[in-house]
Design a protein around this motif. Sequence first.
Motif, mmCIF file in Angstrom:
data_model
loop_
_atom_site.group_PDB
_atom_site.id
_atom_site.type_symbol
_atom_site.label_atom_id
_atom_site.label_comp_id
_atom_site.label_asym_id
_atom_site.label_seq_id
_atom_site.Cartn_x
_atom_site.Cartn_y
_atom_site.Cartn_z
ATOM 1 N N THR A 1 0.859 -1.182 0.000
ATOM 2 C CA THR A 1 0.000 0.000 0.000
ATOM 3 C C THR A 1 0.891 1.226 0.000
ATOM 4 O O THR A 1 1.894 1.268 0.728
ATOM 5 C CB THR A 1 -0.934 0.012 1.228
ATOM 6 O OG1 THR A 1 -1.733 -1.174 1.216
ATOM 7 C CG2 THR A 1 -1.838 1.225 1.207
ATOM 8 N N TRP B 1 5.512 3.994 1.897
ATOM 9 C CA TRP B 1 5.509 2.676 1.245
ATOM 10 C C TRP B 1 5.373 1.590 2.306
ATOM 11 O O TRP B 1 6.225 1.446 3.175
ATOM 12 C CB TRP B 1 6.814 2.518 0.473
ATOM 13 C CG TRP B 1 6.984 1.250 -0.296
ATOM 14 C CD1 TRP B 1 7.782 0.202 0.032
ATOM 15 C CD2 TRP B 1 6.370 0.903 -1.535
ATOM 16 N NE1 TRP B 1 7.707 -0.784 -0.931
ATOM 17 C CE2 TRP B 1 6.842 -0.371 -1.911
ATOM 18 C CE3 TRP B 1 5.458 1.545 -2.373
ATOM 19 C CZ2 TRP B 1 6.446 -1.022 -3.078
ATOM 20 C CZ3 TRP B 1 5.069 0.906 -3.534
ATOM 21 C CH2 TRP B 1 5.560 -0.359 -3.880
ATOM 22 N N ALA B 2 4.271 0.835 2.223
ATOM 23 C CA ALA B 2 3.952 -0.145 3.260
ATOM 24 C C ALA B 2 3.864 -1.545 2.651
ATOM 25 O O ALA B 2 2.778 -2.020 2.311
ATOM 26 C CB ALA B 2 2.644 0.225 3.930
ATOM 27 N N THR C 1 -4.144 7.202 -1.021
ATOM 28 C CA THR C 1 -3.638 5.936 -0.508
ATOM 29 C C THR C 1 -4.229 4.803 -1.340
ATOM 30 O O THR C 1 -5.456 4.663 -1.419
ATOM 31 C CB THR C 1 -3.998 5.762 0.975
ATOM 32 O OG1 THR C 1 -3.561 6.919 1.705
ATOM 33 C CG2 THR C 1 -3.334 4.525 1.548
ATOM 34 N N SER D 1 0.983 5.603 -0.034
ATOM 35 C CA SER D 1 0.231 6.834 0.224
ATOM 36 C C SER D 1 1.079 8.037 -0.141
ATOM 37 O O SER D 1 2.266 8.115 0.229
ATOM 38 C CB SER D 1 -0.172 6.913 1.697
ATOM 39 O OG SER D 1 -0.975 8.054 1.944
ATOM 40 N N HIS E 1 -3.948 0.628 -2.637
ATOM 41 C CA HIS E 1 -3.464 -0.732 -2.376
ATOM 42 C C HIS E 1 -3.187 -1.442 -3.701
ATOM 43 O O HIS E 1 -3.959 -1.326 -4.656
ATOM 44 C CB HIS E 1 -4.498 -1.524 -1.584
ATOM 45 C CG HIS E 1 -4.042 -2.917 -1.224
ATOM 46 N ND1 HIS E 1 -3.104 -3.160 -0.252
ATOM 47 C CD2 HIS E 1 -4.388 -4.131 -1.732
ATOM 48 C CE1 HIS E 1 -2.890 -4.461 -0.150
ATOM 49 N NE2 HIS E 1 -3.660 -5.077 -1.053
ATOM 50 N N ILE F 1 8.208 -0.274 7.084
ATOM 51 C CA ILE F 1 7.869 0.903 6.279
ATOM 52 C C ILE F 1 9.132 1.529 5.684
ATOM 53 O O ILE F 1 10.175 1.633 6.335
ATOM 54 C CB ILE F 1 7.137 1.948 7.134
ATOM 55 C CG1 ILE F 1 5.846 1.348 7.690
ATOM 56 C CG2 ILE F 1 6.871 3.210 6.320
ATOM 57 C CD1 ILE F 1 4.887 0.835 6.638
ATOM 58 N N LYS G 1 1.226 -4.607 3.710
ATOM 59 C CA LYS G 1 0.144 -4.022 4.521
ATOM 60 C C LYS G 1 -1.118 -3.812 3.680
ATOM 61 O O LYS G 1 -1.049 -3.446 2.505
ATOM 62 C CB LYS G 1 0.585 -2.676 5.105
ATOM 63 C CG LYS G 1 1.849 -2.727 5.953
ATOM 64 C CD LYS G 1 1.691 -3.616 7.173
ATOM 65 C CE LYS G 1 2.943 -3.586 8.043
ATOM 66 N NZ LYS G 1 2.847 -4.528 9.178
ATOM 67 N N GLU H 1 -4.557 -1.370 7.382
ATOM 68 C CA GLU H 1 -3.350 -1.394 8.220
ATOM 69 C C GLU H 1 -2.493 -0.152 7.982
ATOM 70 O O GLU H 1 -1.935 0.426 8.929
ATOM 71 C CB GLU H 1 -2.548 -2.660 7.937
ATOM 72 C CG GLU H 1 -3.187 -3.932 8.470
ATOM 73 C CD GLU H 1 -2.497 -5.188 7.980
ATOM 74 O OE1 GLU H 1 -2.596 -6.222 8.673
ATOM 75 O OE2 GLU H 1 -1.856 -5.154 6.889
ATOM 76 N N THR H 2 -2.392 0.264 6.736
ATOM 77 C CA THR H 2 -1.600 1.454 6.412
ATOM 78 C C THR H 2 -2.245 2.704 6.996
ATOM 79 O O THR H 2 -1.560 3.560 7.580
ATOM 80 C CB THR H 2 -1.445 1.582 4.885
ATOM 81 O OG1 THR H 2 -0.853 0.395 4.380
ATOM 82 C CG2 THR H 2 -0.593 2.789 4.519
#
Length: 633
Positions: free
Chosen positions: A348, A408-409, A439, A350, A441, A387, A412, A416-417
Amino acid sequence: MSGRLSLLIVSLATAIGGLAATTVPTDSKAYFDFETVQLTDKSLSLLDSNTAALFRFYNQTDTSANPTNGRACKVFPGDASWPSNRTWETLNKVLGKNALIKTIPLAAPCYDAWDYNSTQCASLTANWTNSYLHMTDPTSMMSPVYQGLTCQVTTDPTQSCTLGGYPSYAINVSTVSQVQLGINFARNSNLRLVVKNTGHDFSGKSGGAGALSIWTHNLKDVKYFSNYSAKGTEYTGPAFKSGVGVQAFEIYKEAYNRGLVVVGGEGQTVGVMGGYIQGGGHSPLSCLHGLAADQVLSAEVVTPDGRFVTADFTQNTDLFWAIRGGGGSTFGVVTSITVKAYPDMPVTASTFSFAVGGNNGSITSENFWSGVRNYLDYFPSLSSQGIYAYWFILSTASGPMFLMQPFWAPGKTLDETNALLAPWFAQLTDLNITFTPKTVHYDSFYPGWLASFPLEAVEKTHVATGSRLFPKQNWESPESLNATFEAIKTSSEAGLTIIAFIIDPSLKNGGYPDNAANPAWRNTYAHVLQSINWAQGASAAVQLQARQNFTFGFMQRWRDVSPGAGSYLGESDILEPDFQQSFYGTSYERLLKIKKQLDPMDVFFAQTAVGSEFWKVVTANGLPSGDGKLCRV
């Protein structure tokens, strides 16, 4: 050229393609085809002694084979010992495939003296900051201040365009034998030798006036192993063997097609198997899997004596240790590398921004900086979640702007992010800082990476950059973290650009391999860069003063609040004092010992590389660049 010499050259070229080629190994870790074409003593024996002397291998016991005896500098164009046109022609014929390229600057079509072409010049000018343009040129450098700024695109074709810090010749290598011939020729002729893959290095390591360049960009082979077992280590699993010219956008796509990921850079055009891995290499996956250098299972290398070897956990182990983090253009020319691969994962990402004067002018400077200071508090907890945040503080007409591009996750979900970002977002809202995060996914790493990270602009003609790996100790008390924040804020308020990352490649749950990567990487939560600008066209004196103020003012302030820490050698200040400690840390002593053992004749030199303190580039204007003769200190 005499008929006898021509015949001998043809014989050598034939030998290199035939009887000098090794037999492809029968195991699953075979050489690439281009690696089976090797220079041997047998092929050299076909030549008369004078011609063979140009290409002979180095023997440390043969002191007569040392062309540097009594010479303070590498041979330079115009010197009496500079190779004749006939000698360069001999090199070209021996290499075959017209692999020897005499340098024509990429911007040459913009100049009358280089056959001006208005259409080509307009196209070059429109795309000049795009790294895809420069990566495919054999000598172009993406950090032009280290070329000397002697041939940029221009609207005035009457101006001069000289090679400056560009190498004089480049070898477009397509076989190992061509790498060997280039190294041997440079060593035996006492020429400066450089290596270029894509030309991304911030310190201009891929250039050098009067040099012969080994251009590895077109070594693009990739081989996949579903179950690679590496001798000398417990690793058994998927792996990719890749030619050193393979870039991030290529290996990521290759891995994606097989449901896998590899550890590579955020930049699309970076040559991940070249200087990036050799310098350590930070990645959007570093908080999960470590540095890129930590992934290497084996490497094929042409060493400074011209020999082709395999380096891994069981053979040539000092070389293997050094090329995993000890810097490129130093210990030899890597032709391919085998790296670990991991199962693909969802991610995910953002992106968002806020700036002083935003919200219809309601974001004050005080609130802006309070919001940034709050952000720093979350680095330890975010890095522990894997992260990798890529963030900027930029100067605008109304004041500073914070840009996240992206948060940058890996692994996730969207929820969760959002939960990870929620505490900081709540603080920003309380400070009257509102913004609209985007954001998104993604089911896989590659599509997310491609959509989320910006294409890096290159060819910055009036910029100097330095970096710092701020240590974890700076997060142990409010006082030390406040000092870190104030150092960053001071640079921003003075107009410097801040580019930074949340990153922790310490792998505290699994450990990391013993390699030459700067130990400071294992003790950081933040890799932070700052850049200073000077006016376009400023005099050499003004530029030098700006650079000294940067190195010994702004960068010193960062060093003062992080004593004993380090910097990333791939995104570095070329004037960094005590670069040995900053870029290599406690690895330096061993690296220098290995360098002296492998390269006693100093075939390889690069700015701020291991052993570079024994050499200097003598520039006419006193500015740090590759535009000058390379001489011993």
